[in-house]
Design a protein around this motif. Structure first.
Motif, PDB file in Angstrom:
ATOM      1  N   MET A  40       0.840  -1.207   0.000  1.00  0.00           N
ATOM      2  CA  MET A  40       0.000   0.000   0.000  1.00  0.00           C
ATOM      3  C   MET A  40       0.865   1.244   0.000  1.00  0.00           C
ATOM      4  SD  MET A  40      -3.169  -0.309   2.620  1.00  0.00           S
ATOM      5  CE  MET A  40      -4.285   0.818   1.782  1.00  0.00           C
ATOM      6  N   ASP A  95      -0.164   4.108   1.480  1.00  0.00           N
ATOM      7  CA  ASP A  95      -0.319   4.606   2.834  1.00  0.00           C
ATOM      8  C   ASP A  95      -0.950   3.496   3.682  1.00  0.00           C
ATOM      9  OD1 ASP A  95      -0.793   5.862   5.184  1.00  0.00           O
ATOM     10  OD2 ASP A  95      -2.322   7.229   4.404  1.00  0.00           O
ATOM     11  N   PRO A  96      -0.124   2.805   4.470  1.00  0.00           N
ATOM     12  CA  PRO A  96      -0.645   1.611   5.149  1.00  0.00           C
ATOM     13  C   PRO A  96      -1.401   1.883   6.448  1.00  0.00           C
ATOM     14  CG  PRO A  96       1.705   1.783   5.507  1.00  0.00           C
ATOM     15  CD  PRO A  96       1.315   2.984   4.702  1.00  0.00           C
ATOM     16  N   ARG A 110      -5.202   3.632   8.329  1.00  0.00           N
ATOM     17  CA  ARG A 110      -6.605   4.007   8.104  1.00  0.00           C
ATOM     18  C   ARG A 110      -7.195   3.274   6.907  1.00  0.00           C
ATOM     19  NH1 ARG A 110      -8.061   6.437  12.485  1.00  0.00           N
ATOM     20  NH2 ARG A 110      -6.848   8.199  13.185  1.00  0.00           N
ATOM     21  N   TYR A 111      -6.771   2.043   6.710  1.00  0.00           N
ATOM     22  CA  TYR A 111      -7.227   1.323   5.525  1.00  0.00           C
ATOM     23  C   TYR A 111      -8.447   0.450   5.775  1.00  0.00           C
ATOM     24  CZ  TYR A 111      -4.615  -2.634   7.555  1.00  0.00           C
ATOM     25  OH  TYR A 111      -4.166  -3.623   8.374  1.00  0.00           O
ATOM     26  N   ARG A 112      -8.750   0.148   7.023  1.00  0.00           N
ATOM     27  CA  ARG A 112      -9.833  -0.811   7.312  1.00  0.00           C
ATOM     28  C   ARG A 112     -11.204  -0.156   7.199  1.00  0.00           C
ATOM     29  NH1 ARG A 112      -8.808  -5.822  10.069  1.00  0.00           N
ATOM     30  NH2 ARG A 112     -11.063  -5.779  10.344  1.00  0.00           N
ATOM     31  N   ASN A 113     -12.107  -0.815   6.479  1.00  0.00           N
ATOM     32  CA  ASN A 113     -13.470  -0.286   6.353  1.00  0.00           C
ATOM     33  C   ASN A 113     -14.395  -0.904   7.397  1.00  0.00           C
ATOM     34  OD1 ASN A 113     -13.834  -2.878   5.460  1.00  0.00           O
ATOM     35  ND2 ASN A 113     -14.208  -2.313   3.326  1.00  0.00           N
ATOM     36  N   ASN A 136     -10.044  -4.202   3.373  1.00  0.00           N
ATOM     37  CA  ASN A 136      -9.145  -3.162   2.875  1.00  0.00           C
ATOM     38  C   ASN A 136      -9.512  -2.841   1.425  1.00  0.00           C
ATOM     39  OD1 ASN A 136      -6.986  -1.757   1.742  1.00  0.00           O
ATOM     40  ND2 ASN A 136      -5.473  -2.765   3.043  1.00  0.00           N
ATOM     41  N   VAL A 141      -8.811  -0.498  -0.720  1.00  0.00           N
ATOM     42  CA  VAL A 141      -7.783  -0.072  -1.675  1.00  0.00           C
ATOM     43  C   VAL A 141      -7.053  -1.291  -2.238  1.00  0.00           C
ATOM     44  CG1 VAL A 141      -5.600   1.184  -1.884  1.00  0.00           C
ATOM     45  CG2 VAL A 141      -7.490   2.171  -0.576  1.00  0.00           C
ATOM     46  N   GLN A 142      -6.699  -2.216  -1.336  1.00  0.00           N
ATOM     47  CA  GLN A 142      -5.979  -3.413  -1.774  1.00  0.00           C
ATOM     48  C   GLN A 142      -6.914  -4.415  -2.449  1.00  0.00           C
ATOM     49  OE1 GLN A 142      -3.134  -1.948  -1.757  1.00  0.00           O
ATOM     50  NE2 GLN A 142      -2.039  -3.771  -1.096  1.00  0.00           N
ATOM     51  N   GLN A 173      -3.125  -7.046   2.313  1.00  0.00           N
ATOM     52  CA  GLN A 173      -4.446  -6.527   2.670  1.00  0.00           C
ATOM     53  C   GLN A 173      -4.478  -6.083   4.131  1.00  0.00           C
ATOM     54  OE1 GLN A 173      -6.457  -6.398  -0.251  1.00  0.00           O
ATOM     55  NE2 GLN A 173      -7.996  -7.752   0.568  1.00  0.00           N
TER      56      GLN A 173
END
Ligand code: SAH
Length: 569
Positions: free
Chosen positions: A123, A125-126, A128-131, A303, A305-306, A460
């Motif tokens: 990523m 920016d690794p 704040r990725y979790r929804n 995640n 984005v991933q 992820q």
């Protein structure tokens, strides 16, 4: 040596749980929170035969790969294991983890590992990725209500103000719920006594839509004074769905069966775009997309984005041209299935959770996708039953072109793998969240004749030791019972031709321009004729008595035309 002895230890490796590993006086020591390259003062906590566990007493010389964990409670919290390792090294570690499993569990040779492994997708920016987040509720030592995460290997709630992997809305939502609990005298659930009401709070956010969902998991049938909660929660920007879920069982499972909507819609929406990888290694979004409705109980990748990268890779590996029959096993709410359906003739999805299948059907409808059929049930039961039922239908579905699987951590059931092999698809795309069970299943598939061609880890779950992996297998030698000469030959060469056209693209172009179907064998024959390099196995009959088909002049001209179109000649 005995418990509590201290000694200087050089950390030379890291284990599958993210712990540092070093050797001292012939013994291997595992040390939580130590990273590769650290020199530490270790304190023995447990001794076994030949190995032991130690605690990180002090860092004597920090590793150049060590960073200060941005989260204050990273060490106590069980959520992250390697936040104190710089992100580039996290990626290296995950790549190595997959490779090790392929070798140790999958019996891959070093040569094969080198041939099939592609670089891990990280990523930019690794954080704040979790929804999605599920916060357990409990008391701190002063008796205050707290939300947080479980400490590693325990159910003690570590209070968290703001998890850096989650969305910033989480903190506000938890504060509102805490206020409501205090005002209405609602008690957190206590696992040991089975008393108390609120067990967990589930929060989800659609990154594209901005829609937020909150679901309170309770040990009871009703949420008292729910109006009061709804009033303040609905003020949170983006709020779209407020519900509660009933779970009165003494279980580790978070969600129970019943969901009761309190406010808004039951589902939130989110959109996933197909992305393309640039030469530079970056990914850019395309216009191709699918929008999903997500209910509190359905599985949705955490995640986003991933996930776009993962699904786009799975789609690329599937090599679809629009004519394929595809199965998507363990399909959840149809996320991968609907991507596949946009590029295939027909997709069959199989999923065990009935609500997820209902969502999948709804998602197909909402995206105007009509070529997807979903079945509820276990993949290992639905697939064999389907094969039996359609045994007399001819080739169409019994020998699909591609089977995609995306099982939970325990991997595929053997019956499922066995049926997949019997169905003899040209390609299998295996999406996995556990590279150990993945390696086990790949070993099985390779023993049955499938060949692993590409393996790509996708990060992820940054800062944890988990890694997602996508794998492409080709049928190679597998006997599809009704063997056609064409399909008994190596049917895939994934190396791209000059001008970036793959065999699949050439086939698609020829079909579109001339209505002729050309095989990979024919394309290879013409490539050879033009003096172009063809893959090693290409062109070689799989068995002694296989007939070598010759390309007709008409097809030859069509292929030449495609070569000119793609700038290959
Ligand atoms: N492909 C989906 C879901 C992957 S997660 C996505 O990317 O969103 C794995 C899914 O497998 C879950 O939805 C789970 O409910 C489902 N599942 C678990 N065991 C199963 C089984 N035996 N047969 C079919 N589906 C199963």
């Amino acid at each position: 040596m005995k418990k509590n002895d201290t000694f200087i230890l050089k950390i030379e490796d890291m284990g599958i749980g993210g712990e540092g590993i070093g050797k001292y006086e012939g013994m291997t020591f595992f040390v939580k929170d130590a990273v590769i390259g650290d020199e530490i003062l270790a304190g023995v906590t447990k001794l076994k035969k030949g190995y032991g566990y130690a605690r990180l007493v002090e860092i004597v010389k920090p590793s150049p790969k060590r960073v200060e964990a941005p989260c204050k409670i990273a060490r106590q919290c069980g959520g992250c294991q390697i936040q104190n390792l710089c992100y580039e090294e996290q990626l290296v570690l995950k790549q190595k983890k997959v490779e090790n499993n392929l070798r140790r569990i999958g019996s891959f040779s070093q040569e094969q590992v080198e041939k099939v492994m592609e670089p891990v997708v990280g990523m930019e920016d690794p954080f704040r990725y979790r929804n999605k987040a599920q916060f357990p509720c409990g008391y701190d030592k002063d008796g205050n209500i707290v939300f947080g995460f479980y400490a590693a290997r325990s159910h003690q709630v570590i209070p968290i103000d703001d998890c850096l992997l989650g969305v910033s809305e989480n903190a506000k939502i938890l504060a509102v719920i805490k206020e409501y609990m205090e005002a209405c005298h609602i008690k957190p659930y206590d696992e040991t006594t089975g008393q108390g009401l609120l067990r967990h709070v589930l929060i989800r956010k659609g990154f594209h839509s901005g829609q937020v969902m909150v679901c309170l998991i309770i040990n009871g049938d009703k949420l008292p004074q729910a109006d009061r909660l709804v009033e303040s929660l609905s003020e949170v920007p983006g709020m779209h769905s407020i519900s509660y879920n009933v779970n009165k069982e003494k279980t580790n499972r978070i969600l129970g069966d019943k969901v009761q909507l309190l406010w808004g819609d039951l589902c939130i929406r989110d959109t996933i775009h197909r992305v393309r990888e640039e030469e530079s290694g970056g990914f850019t979004r395309t216009d191709e997309s699918v929008t999903f409705a997500i209910s509190p109980k359905s599985f949705y990748q955490v995640n986003p984005v991933q996930t776009e990268k993962l699904y786009s890779l799975a789609l690329e590996y599937a090599g679809l041209t629009g004519k394929e029959i595809v199965w998507d096993l363990y399909c959840g709410i149809g996320t991968i299935s609907l991507f596949l359906a946009q590029a295939a003739k027909h997709v069959y999805g199989v999923e065990i959770v009935p609500e997820a299948v209902a969502d999948a059907r709804e998602n197909a409808k909402n995206n105007q996708i009509e070529n997807a059929t979903f079945y509820v049930g276990k993949a290992e039961e639905v697939l064999p039953a389907w094969v039996e039922e359609h045994a007399d239908d001819g080739d169409a579905g019994l020998h699909p072109d591609v089977i995609v699987v995306d099982p939970p951590r325990k991997g595929c059931d053997e019956k499922c793998l066995e049926t997949m092999v019997a169905m003899a698809p040209e390609r299998i795309v295996y999406v996995s969240c556990d590279s150990a069970t993945l390696a086990r299943d790949l070993k099985y598939l390779q023993e049955k004749g499938y060949e692993v061609l590409r393996v790509r880890p996708v990060d992820q779950f940054c800062h944890s030791m988990h890694v997602e992996t996508v794998v492409l297998l080709s049928k190679g030698m597998v006997d599809s019972r009704k063997v056609k000469v064409d399909s008994s030959l190596e049917d895939m060469d994934l190396s791209e031709l000059k001008g970036k056209a793959t065999y699949e693209q050439i086939k698609a172009y020829v079909l579109e321009q001339t209505g002729l179907k050309v095989s990979s064998l024919y394309i290879a024959q013409i490539k050879k004729k033009c003096g172009l390099d063809v893959g090693e196995n290409f062109n070689l009959p799989k068995s002694e008595n296989a007939k070598q088909l010759q390309c007709t002049p008409e097809k030859e001209e069509a292929i030449m035309q495609a070569f000119r179109h793609f700038g290959i000649i």
